[in-house]
Design an enzyme around this catalytic site. Structure first.
Site, PDB file in Angstrom:
ATOM      1  N   SER A  97       0.856  -1.182   0.000  1.00  0.00           N
ATOM      2  CA  SER A  97       0.000   0.000   0.000  1.00  0.00           C
ATOM      3  C   SER A  97       0.890   1.227   0.000  1.00  0.00           C
ATOM      4  O   SER A  97       1.996   1.211   0.528  1.00  0.00           O
ATOM      5  CB  SER A  97      -0.879  -0.003   1.258  1.00  0.00           C
ATOM      6  OG  SER A  97      -1.456   1.263   1.461  1.00  0.00           O
ATOM      7  N   SER A  98       0.388   2.315  -0.566  1.00  0.00           N
ATOM      8  CA  SER A  98       1.185   3.550  -0.608  1.00  0.00           C
ATOM      9  C   SER A  98       1.422   4.130   0.781  1.00  0.00           C
ATOM     10  O   SER A  98       2.284   4.990   0.955  1.00  0.00           O
ATOM     11  CB  SER A  98       0.503   4.600  -1.492  1.00  0.00           C
ATOM     12  OG  SER A  98      -0.799   4.904  -0.997  1.00  0.00           O
ATOM     13  N   CYS A  99       0.692   3.641   1.792  1.00  0.00           N
ATOM     14  CA  CYS A  99       0.897   4.158   3.155  1.00  0.00           C
ATOM     15  C   CYS A  99       2.223   3.704   3.749  1.00  0.00           C
ATOM     16  O   CYS A  99       2.607   4.159   4.822  1.00  0.00           O
ATOM     17  CB  CYS A  99      -0.247   3.726   4.067  1.00  0.00           C
ATOM     18  SG  CYS A  99      -0.179   1.999   4.574  1.00  0.00           S
TER      19      CYS A  99
ATOM     20  N   TYR B 124       0.020  -0.949  10.290  1.00  0.00           N
ATOM     21  CA  TYR B 124      -0.247  -1.569   8.994  1.00  0.00           C
ATOM     22  C   TYR B 124       0.952  -1.384   8.063  1.00  0.00           C
ATOM     23  O   TYR B 124       1.375  -2.318   7.377  1.00  0.00           O
ATOM     24  CB  TYR B 124      -1.496  -0.935   8.388  1.00  0.00           C
ATOM     25  CG  TYR B 124      -1.906  -1.493   7.045  1.00  0.00           C
ATOM     26  CD1 TYR B 124      -2.480  -2.756   6.940  1.00  0.00           C
ATOM     27  CD2 TYR B 124      -1.738  -0.758   5.877  1.00  0.00           C
ATOM     28  CE1 TYR B 124      -2.881  -3.261   5.710  1.00  0.00           C
ATOM     29  CE2 TYR B 124      -2.125  -1.254   4.645  1.00  0.00           C
ATOM     30  CZ  TYR B 124      -2.699  -2.501   4.564  1.00  0.00           C
ATOM     31  OH  TYR B 124      -3.084  -3.002   3.343  1.00  0.00           O
TER      32      TYR B 124
ATOM     33  N   LYS C 191       3.368  -4.248   6.196  1.00  0.00           N
ATOM     34  CA  LYS C 191       3.517  -4.314   4.744  1.00  0.00           C
ATOM     35  C   LYS C 191       4.983  -4.177   4.316  1.00  0.00           C
ATOM     36  O   LYS C 191       5.447  -4.848   3.391  1.00  0.00           O
ATOM     37  CB  LYS C 191       2.663  -3.230   4.079  1.00  0.00           C
ATOM     38  CG  LYS C 191       1.178  -3.541   4.084  1.00  0.00           C
ATOM     39  CD  LYS C 191       0.872  -4.761   3.229  1.00  0.00           C
ATOM     40  CE  LYS C 191      -0.583  -5.071   3.134  1.00  0.00           C
ATOM     41  NZ  LYS C 191      -0.860  -6.282   2.331  1.00  0.00           N
TER      42      LYS C 191
ATOM     43  N   HIS D 204     -12.551   2.989   3.968  1.00  0.00           N
ATOM     44  CA  HIS D 204     -11.682   4.060   3.485  1.00  0.00           C
ATOM     45  C   HIS D 204     -12.533   5.228   2.985  1.00  0.00           C
ATOM     46  O   HIS D 204     -13.750   5.136   2.872  1.00  0.00           O
ATOM     47  CB  HIS D 204     -10.767   3.531   2.382  1.00  0.00           C
ATOM     48  CG  HIS D 204      -9.710   2.598   2.883  1.00  0.00           C
ATOM     49  ND1 HIS D 204      -9.747   1.233   2.671  1.00  0.00           N
ATOM     50  CD2 HIS D 204      -8.597   2.829   3.616  1.00  0.00           C
ATOM     51  CE1 HIS D 204      -8.691   0.673   3.248  1.00  0.00           C
ATOM     52  NE2 HIS D 204      -7.987   1.618   3.824  1.00  0.00           N
TER      53      HIS D 204
END
Length: 314
Positions: A109-111, A138, A142, A181
């Site tokens: 994920s871009s987070c 999270y 990842k 989201h």
């Protein structure tokens, strides 16, 4: 290139991303697809995962299973988000490697990128500064997954790749009023406001943060493309390279749904990361680019919301 007759395991096939990958694989002529529901196979249980891989021995794996949620969910369940994601990732990736899986794609994920990363965020900015606190657990899980893929490549010569998608939306999304989201949450909120005849809707934060959104079927197409055309230790960003403010997004969702009331902003609520835009030049150079516009994608997502009552109610 993936063998059309090879056995493909899609982990998380009932979720938004996994179901889109299954649709794309079938569209591309891959029909030897293996799936398991969470009830049939709990990916957090190492013994169950080892037994599954020893029996099925898939040639290819798309690891789309994850525990996901919005800002509230991430803040309320820090330990759960870290444990569940870390455990299922390690179990699947390790068992795939032990059982001779030819290629695996891990979805992040871009987070995972630093809170104040230079914009747009390129793949090499990973781990260069502090993460966003609202989804740190999270993100750490990842990062561990993608690094484990990289280390298997470097130590054992595996061909395990990772893709980092931007904010996703589309069919089979989670429309929970507090644990979803931003985009699906807005779809539900404006639909319910329209149905109830409300004259105003209150949204979180200032509306100033910038975000990028990708229709999930575009992501699925990119994932199959990468499995066929990319090998490497570095992750690959998957997005549109286009951004808009949350305020602009909110107004667009309201317009698509047909809500004509007033939109108010509760500035006591958190905004999250101020800006998140992916540098997608690497993927474009490989030969892939998105094709679903945000307006069209929101229209399709709203159709999904209307015709999937279980998704709307949960």
């Amino acid at each position: 290139m993936m063998d059309k007759n090879g056995k493909i395991y899609v982990a998380g096939h009932r979720g938004m991303v996994g179901s889109a990958i299954v649709r794309e694989l079938e569209k591309e002529g891959y029909h030897n697809i293996v799936t398991r529901t969470h009830r049939e196979l709990d990916l957090r249980r190492q013994v169950q995962v080892e037994e599954f891989f020893a029996k099925e021995k898939p040639d290819y794996v798309f690891l789309a299973a994850a525990k996901v949620g919005g800002i509230i969910a991430n803040q309320e369940a820090l330990a759960d988000f870290m444990y569940d994601n870390m455990t299922l990732e390690m179990n699947v990736i390790h068992s795939a490697w032990e059982n001779g899986c030819r290629k695996l794609l891990f979805l992040g994920s871009s987070c995972i990128y630093p809170r104040m990363a230079p914009q747009p965020m390129s793949e090499n900015c990973l781990l260069t500064s502090e993460l966003e606190k609202t989804n740190e657990a999270y993100a750490l899980a990842k990062i561990s997954g993608l690094k484990y893929c990289e280390f298997l490549n470097r130590q054992y010569g595996a061909d395990y790749i990772s893709a980092m998608p931007t904010n996703l939306y589309g069919p089979n999304d989670n429309y929970h009023p507090t644990h979803s989201h931003v985009l699906p949450a807005l779809i539900r909120r404006f639909h319910e406001a329209k149905e109830a005849g409300l004259t105003e809707v209150t949204c979180w934060g200032t509306g100033a943060p910038l975000r990028e959104f990708l229709y999930v079927d575009d992501l699925a197409e990119a994932c199959v493309f990468l499995m066929n055309h990319y090998s490497g230790n570095e992750t690959v960003n998957v997005g549109t390279g286009q951004e808009l403010t949350i305020r602009e997004l909110t107004e667009l969702v309201a317009e698509v749904i047909g809500y004509e009331g007033k939109i108010k902003w509760d500035i006591s609520k958190p905004d999250g990361t101020p800006r998140k835009l992916l540098d997608v030049s690497k993927l474009e150079k490989l030969g892939w680019k998105y094709h679903t516009s945000l307006r069209e994608g929101i229209r399709l997502a709203y159709e999904d919301f209307l015709h999937n009552p279980m998704r709307a109610e949960r």
